[in-house]
Design an enzyme around this catalytic site. Structure first.
Site, mmCIF file in Angstrom:
data_model
loop_
_atom_site.group_PDB
_atom_site.id
_atom_site.type_symbol
_atom_site.label_atom_id
_atom_site.label_comp_id
_atom_site.label_asym_id
_atom_site.label_seq_id
_atom_site.Cartn_x
_atom_site.Cartn_y
_atom_site.Cartn_z
ATOM 1 C CG HIS A 219 -5.650 -2.695 0.984
ATOM 2 N ND1 HIS A 219 -5.094 -2.262 -0.195
ATOM 3 C CD2 HIS A 219 -5.042 -1.955 1.960
ATOM 4 C CE1 HIS A 219 -4.207 -1.308 0.053
ATOM 5 N NE2 HIS A 219 -4.144 -1.102 1.358
ATOM 6 C CG ASP B 20 -7.347 -3.112 -2.291
ATOM 7 O OD1 ASP B 20 -7.979 -2.228 -1.680
ATOM 8 O OD2 ASP B 20 -6.137 -3.301 -2.156
ATOM 9 C CB SER C 257 -0.948 -0.042 1.202
ATOM 10 O OG SER C 257 -1.992 0.878 1.052
#
EC number: 3.1.2.12
Lengths: 307, 307
Positions: free
Chosen positions: B279, B245, B162
């Protein structure tokens, strides 16, 4: 009772279900996780046989999340083809009687510390019935979720950590006498093997039982092995503990169990004391592959693997 | 600055060190984890070559613990023979200027959200210098801990998740121009690839830079790839994102990077959009083996394996 799917998460090559349901045994809402391995989604491989299951019982203070996130059983479940059930460790959000003195700061009693027994003093604390009967039966009857393709009742094994290791050993050893559905194999990480001899077990049994000495004996793996005859049973037990575990000497006491096994020459129990490892999931996850291979062999899953 | 060993944990077949030190760049105390693989303790295997290292950069809100506990890189580190460094994501316990409006409830700014850049508005937020220079140099000079057997400076790779995936891509892509010590390979899970086009990046760059548009361009992987010529570079980049995600469309925008790579026909960048994954670390840990194999190949570790 039927389950509510709180969340479905794709991980490894299968799916993790976060479930909740109202437990009749515990008289409260319970959460749990179930990992469905990739074989579930490959129809051909389960045409003949149901997918076996392994129940994983967590230790003091834990929820279903600890092992789900840190144990990394899922990749082994995909490798061999078994489902994993991660129950909670006690009833939740229950009211204790006024005369029940539970210190909310004592993490070894009360919530998160159900000890996998059926209390005769606290009505909600019936984790024994919940884990051995209600939960597997509820899962087996949830054909909406599992399509009758996973075996939660017969072709199943049990494993656990610390308090949950004690629980796994107790459910396994006591299932022979109960003539209830048993477990093909049992394994435990850092288990409390002799709870009547240590404060975690003594305090718990005093809280949960009127006659704690009598009842405690039925829930003490070392005493069960000492007092009962398993010579005609085909035991399948694997235990691993780290010798740098800070609870080893005071709470876990694996040597007490080893002494009984040695003295009675009980077959089918292997105890590995692993040098340098502690009590955490850094230890559990290290030996999860070995424990899963052990269960997979006993569950007859190894032959299916193409090497 | 030298490190204090807060804890040493045996896990997998190596050791995890929990370290702290005073960072000059960040002007605060920082914590990090380092996993030392089993090869470190097998003298023969490192007689000729130092053990390579992989820096893992975490995402928003994370500490060194998240990936250490949930990413399960350690077993891969043992398999191939590399060390893993898990730094923190920002300076900690710092005082913000009075005119700096940081909402303490905004988890995408401030502590836990250092964005791996060198701020010109907040003196402590110098994660760029910390990760690329101070930390690896401090590790390399800590011969008391690592005996000069681990290569933190040259034979090293970088990966992240991320915000940390953005950081990994930026450190990697910008190292060619800097002529600083670079990275052999770079991989990213669910990275923010086009931060100037999304609110996480825009808000961060506005906070950390006086001229946020100008500075932001230097820290936007998609813009770097668009604006610079990498045709004479041998890029080694692997990116994985889950198509379930929840941040994919609004914050991550992998398609923006794919479009640039396709249009300019840039070689050496593989982007995998994985169907159904989210995610979380349930996604990261699923693809850690693939990413580690990628790095191991580039670091020349595959040939050492006996199949």
């Amino acid at each position: 009772m039927s389950f509510t799917v709180e969340k479905t998460i794709k991980t490894c090559r299968g799916k993790l279900l976060k479930l909740s349901h109202n437990s009749a045994a515990l008289n409260c809402k319970m959460v749990l996780n179930v990992y469905i391995p990739k074989q579930f989604y490959e129809n051909a491989s389960v045409a003949k046989n149901k997918i076996p299951s392994i129940f994983y019982l967590s230790g003091l203070t834990c929820t279903p999340e600890n092992c789900t996130e840190k144990g990394f059983i899922q990749i082994q479940a995909d490798k061999y083809g078994f489902a994993v059930i991660y129950p909670d460790t006690s009833p939740r959000n229950v009211t204790f009687p006024k005369d029940c003195k539970i210190d909310p700061n004592d993490w070894a009693l009360g919530e998160g510390a159900g000890f996998y027994l059926d209390s005769d003093t606290l009505e909600n604390f019936q984790m024994g019935t919940y884990i051995s009967e209600e939960l597997p039966q509820s899962l087996a009857s949830s054909t909406d979720l599992f399509e009758d393709k996973i075996d939660f009742l017969k072709k199943r094994s049990i494993m656990g950590h610390s308090m949950g290791g004690m629980g796994a050993l107790n459910f396994y050893l006591n299932s022979f006498e109960r003539n209830s559905n048993g477990y093909v194999s049992c394994s435990a990480f850092s288990p409390v093997v002799n709870p009547t001899a240590v404060s975690w077990g003594q305090n718990a049994f005093k809280l949960y039982f009127k006659d704690y000495e009598h009842e405690g004996k039925k829930l003490d793996p070392t005493l069960i092995l000492k007092n009962k005859d398993f010579s005609d049973k085909n035991l399948n037990i694997l235990i691993s503990s780290g010798d740098a575990d800070p609870f080893l000497e005071n709470q876990l006491k694996p040597q007490n169990l080893i002494d009984v096994v040695t003295k009675k020459n009980i077959k089918g129990i292997r105890v590995n004391i692993e040098p340098g490892y502690d009590h955490s999931y850094f230890f559990v996850s290290t030996f999860i592959p070995e424990h899963c291979e052990f269960h997979a062999k006993k569950l007859g899953l190894i032959n299916h693997l193409i090497k």
